[in-house]
Write a protein that holds these residues in place. Structure first.
Motif, PDB file in Angstrom:
ATOM      1  N   ALA A 401      -4.958   1.677  16.191  1.00 42.49           N
ATOM      2  CA  ALA A 401      -3.768   2.126  15.460  1.00 42.49           C
ATOM      3  C   ALA A 401      -3.223   1.010  14.573  1.00 42.49           C
ATOM      4  N   ALA A 402      -3.175  -0.211  15.101  1.00 39.90           N
ATOM      5  CA  ALA A 402      -2.684  -1.337  14.307  1.00 39.90           C
ATOM      6  C   ALA A 402      -3.577  -1.584  13.095  1.00 39.90           C
ATOM      7  N   LEU A 403      -4.885  -1.415  13.272  1.00 38.76           N
ATOM      8  CA  LEU A 403      -5.812  -1.621  12.155  1.00 38.76           C
ATOM      9  C   LEU A 403      -5.574  -0.602  11.049  1.00 38.76           C
ATOM     10  N   LEU A 404      -5.378   0.668  11.408  1.00 41.26           N
ATOM     11  CA  LEU A 404      -5.134   1.697  10.398  1.00 41.26           C
ATOM     12  C   LEU A 404      -3.852   1.421   9.621  1.00 41.26           C
ATOM     13  N   PHE A 405      -2.785   1.076  10.334  1.00 42.06           N
ATOM     14  CA  PHE A 405      -1.528   0.808   9.652  1.00 42.06           C
ATOM     15  C   PHE A 405      -1.619  -0.458   8.802  1.00 42.06           C
ATOM     16  N   PHE A 406      -2.346  -1.457   9.282  1.00 44.67           N
ATOM     17  CA  PHE A 406      -2.490  -2.688   8.505  1.00 44.67           C
ATOM     18  C   PHE A 406      -3.224  -2.419   7.201  1.00 44.67           C
ATOM     19  N   VAL A 407      -4.282  -1.622   7.238  1.00 48.08           N
ATOM     20  CA  VAL A 407      -5.061  -1.340   6.019  1.00 48.08           C
ATOM     21  C   VAL A 407      -4.174  -0.674   4.972  1.00 48.08           C
ATOM     22  N   VAL A 408      -3.381   0.320   5.382  1.00 50.00           N
ATOM     23  CA  VAL A 408      -2.526   1.024   4.429  1.00 50.00           C
ATOM     24  C   VAL A 408      -1.423   0.100   3.901  1.00 50.00           C
ATOM     25  N   CYS A 409      -0.743  -0.600   4.786  1.00 52.49           N
ATOM     26  CA  CYS A 409       0.361  -1.467   4.353  1.00 52.49           C
ATOM     27  C   CYS A 409      -0.139  -2.629   3.504  1.00 52.49           C
ATOM     28  N   TYR A 410      -1.304  -3.182   3.844  1.00 52.40           N
ATOM     29  CA  TYR A 410      -1.860  -4.268   3.041  1.00 52.40           C
ATOM     30  C   TYR A 410      -2.255  -3.763   1.660  1.00 52.40           C
ATOM     31  N   GLY A 411      -2.787  -2.547   1.593  1.00 55.63           N
ATOM     32  CA  GLY A 411      -3.113  -1.969   0.295  1.00 55.63           C
ATOM     33  C   GLY A 411      -1.881  -1.780  -0.573  1.00 55.63           C
ATOM     34  N   ILE A 412      -0.778  -1.314   0.022  1.00 57.85           N
ATOM     35  CA  ILE A 412       0.474  -1.163  -0.721  1.00 57.85           C
ATOM     36  C   ILE A 412       0.953  -2.517  -1.234  1.00 57.85           C
ATOM     37  N   SER A 413       0.868  -3.539  -0.403  1.00 57.34           N
ATOM     38  CA  SER A 413       1.320  -4.869  -0.790  1.00 57.34           C
ATOM     39  C   SER A 413       0.484  -5.424  -1.938  1.00 57.34           C
ATOM     40  N   GLN A 414      -0.835  -5.265  -1.856  1.00 53.81           N
ATOM     41  CA  GLN A 414      -1.702  -5.773  -2.916  1.00 53.81           C
ATOM     42  C   GLN A 414      -1.466  -5.044  -4.233  1.00 53.81           C
ATOM     43  N   TYR A 415      -1.234  -3.737  -4.161  1.00 54.40           N
ATOM     44  CA  TYR A 415      -0.948  -2.998  -5.387  1.00 54.40           C
ATOM     45  C   TYR A 415       0.353  -3.481  -6.021  1.00 54.40           C
ATOM     46  N   SER A 416       1.369  -3.736  -5.208  1.00 54.31           N
ATOM     47  CA  SER A 416       2.648  -4.191  -5.757  1.00 54.31           C
ATOM     48  C   SER A 416       2.495  -5.552  -6.440  1.00 54.31           C
ATOM     49  N   GLN A 417       1.688  -6.441  -5.860  1.00 47.91           N
ATOM     50  CA  GLN A 417       1.481  -7.744  -6.490  1.00 47.91           C
ATOM     51  C   GLN A 417       0.725  -7.603  -7.808  1.00 47.91           C
ATOM     52  N   TRP A 418      -0.264  -6.704  -7.826  1.00 42.83           N
ATOM     53  CA  TRP A 418      -0.984  -6.446  -9.080  1.00 42.83           C
ATOM     54  C   TRP A 418      -0.033  -5.882 -10.134  1.00 42.83           C
ATOM     55  N   LEU A 419       0.835  -4.954  -9.728  1.00 45.04           N
ATOM     56  CA  LEU A 419       1.771  -4.348 -10.670  1.00 45.04           C
ATOM     57  C   LEU A 419       2.747  -5.384 -11.207  1.00 45.04           C
ATOM     58  N   GLU A 420       3.204  -6.299 -10.375  1.00 42.07           N
ATOM     59  CA  GLU A 420       4.098  -7.358 -10.846  1.00 42.07           C
ATOM     60  C   GLU A 420       3.410  -8.232 -11.880  1.00 42.07           C
ATOM     61  N   ARG A 421       2.131  -8.538 -11.662  1.00 42.09           N
ATOM     62  CA  ARG A 421       1.403  -9.342 -12.647  1.00 42.09           C
ATOM     63  C   ARG A 421       1.235  -8.591 -13.962  1.00 42.09           C
TER      64      ARG A 421
END
Length: 428
Positions: A401-421
């Motif tokens: 369960a932690a792995l599934l939530f980490f994958v989704v939340c990490y993907g959201i975080s990476q997208y936000s950093q890309w969008l800021e750039r």
């Protein structure tokens, strides 16, 4: 007799290679891990702890058992060695992903809905794609509803018609009476058309109908994805409206927004979920049968919108007064100024805060287990670990369960950093 001969070079001397300590891996290590004596000590201690952890945990993964029908079979297969009982994941993967009661012959429907989410959400997430693809984004919620919940296709079609009617009512109302009254007109038109369309579709024979699946049968990680995706999508525009309402010059509108935001932020989400499960039905007509997932979506959306409103209000407050004056000097009305000048800059500033709220909201969807909804955590704590066959197994399922939530939340975080750039237009 010796003569002086002068020489002038006509080509540039090739540059010499940098010293070994100023290039490649050695340079990266010096700058990031061993830049000072204190950082060097921290690097060595951290590397030691990581190596010790890997050595301790590796046998647990390497000796893992993937086949078995219970804890006893895993213990017998390990023969006294240390190892994980991954057999519970192999046997209960469907319940972890789709819930306890979702029909197994309909698993393909939420999978198709999830695969369609990527291309349909891309026109909103990536601005360089053709704007015509926004039609897919508009159609996706109604198509996903039909795939996951089933029933006749006429129901989502009528919902789409109601949305279009509300949109045009909002445009006309904004032109004649302003943003607020236009929004009210749009909501009323959408509800009326949706209700009338629902009665019409209910009286017509089934057309392209799937097996209808009740909301109580939804569960697993699928339920977390539904709640997270829908609530984040709805709370962002609602949060923008609340932030603008809190800065409004109209005392009634401002007062309502202030009271709503402060009240919701002062109440735990778990309390609102109990309200959604028990109390919210009393606010609807006696004959209304409001779906449980819809009630939960309403409460989570309101909860998240209050926090997003404060984040966006901070972005609005960070803009210099000259931006508002520039909009006035161009002769723009309130709606045009917000849409073209103010909100694009405020939302750009607010991206980190909005993403923080979105990640927290997605993780908070696990709280629905307290109102007997078997999401991923609810399925683990309830039927799976409650079974006598798998009693005593915790790390494997909660780690999954932690792995599934980490994958989704990490993907959201990476997208936000890309969008800021991508939106970084200032000079630093």
């Amino acid at each position: 007799m010796k003569s002086d001969v002068s020489f002038v070079r006509h080509d540039q001397i090739p540059p010499s290679p940098p010293p070994a300590r100023e290039a490649g891996l050695i340079k990266w290590l010096r700058e990031n891990l061993f830049s000072t004596w204190f950082n060097a000590i921290l690097t060595i201690v951290s590397a030691y702890l990581i190596i010790k952890l890997v050595i301790a945990v590796y046998p647990w993964f390497a000796n893992g058992v993937w086949e078995g029908n219970g804890l006893a079979s895993c213990v017998a297969a390990l023969e006294g060695k240390t190892g994980a009982c991954f057999a519970i994941l192999a046997e209960r993967w469907n319940q972890l992903l789709f819930g306890i009661s979702y029909p197994s012959d309909a698993y393909w429907r939420p999978l198709v809905a999830f695969l369609l989410l990527v291309p349909c959400a891309s026109p909103v997430l990536f601005s360089k794609l053709p704007r015509n693809l926004l039609v897919l984004t508009l159609l996706y919620p109604f198509m996903a509803f039909w795939l996951i919940w089933g029933g006749t296709i006429l129901t989502p079609i009528m919902g789409l018609v109601g949305f279009i009617a509300g949109y045009y009512a909002f445009i006309e109302g904004e032109k004649r009476s302003g943003f607020v009254l236009g929004l009210v007109a749009g909501v009323i038109a959408a509800i009326v058309v949706w209700r009338v369309g629902g009665m019409i579709s209910g009286a017509m024979p089934n057309f392209l109908a799937f097996e209808a699946i009740a909301s109580r049968d939804m569960g697993g990680f699928m339920l977390n994805m539904i709640l997270g995706t829908v609530c984040v999508s709805l709370s962002l525009p609602l949060g923008i409206a609340l932030a603008l309402g809190r800065q409004s010059s109209m005392p009634i509108i401002k007062g309502i927004c202030v009271v709503f935001i402060e009240f919701v932020r002062g109440v735990p989400l778990i309390t609102l979920l109990f309200v959604a499960n028990v109390v919210l039905a009393y606010f609807f007509p006696p004959d209304a049968n409001i779906d449980l997932i819809l009630r939960v979506i309403i409460m989570i959306t309101l909860f998240s919108a209050a926090y997003i409103a404060e984040v966006i209000r901070g972005g609005l407050a960070a803009l210099p007064k000259g931006q508002y004056e520039a909009a006035d000097s161009l002769g723009l009305n309130y709606s045009q100024a917000m849409r073209l000048i103010i909100l694009p800059q405020a939302l750009k500033i607010s991206i980190p805060g909005i993403v923080n709220v979105a990640v927290g909201l997605f993780k908070d969807t696990t709280l629905v287990s307290v109102i007997s909804m078997f999401d991923l955590v609810g399925a683990i704590r309830g039927p799976i670990l409650g079974s006598a066959t798998w009693t005593g197994i915790y790390w494997e399922v909660f780690g999954f369960a932690a792995l599934l939530f980490f994958v989704v939340c990490y993907g959201i975080s990476q997208y936000s950093q890309w969008l800021e750039r991508q939106l970084q237009t200032d000079h630093r």
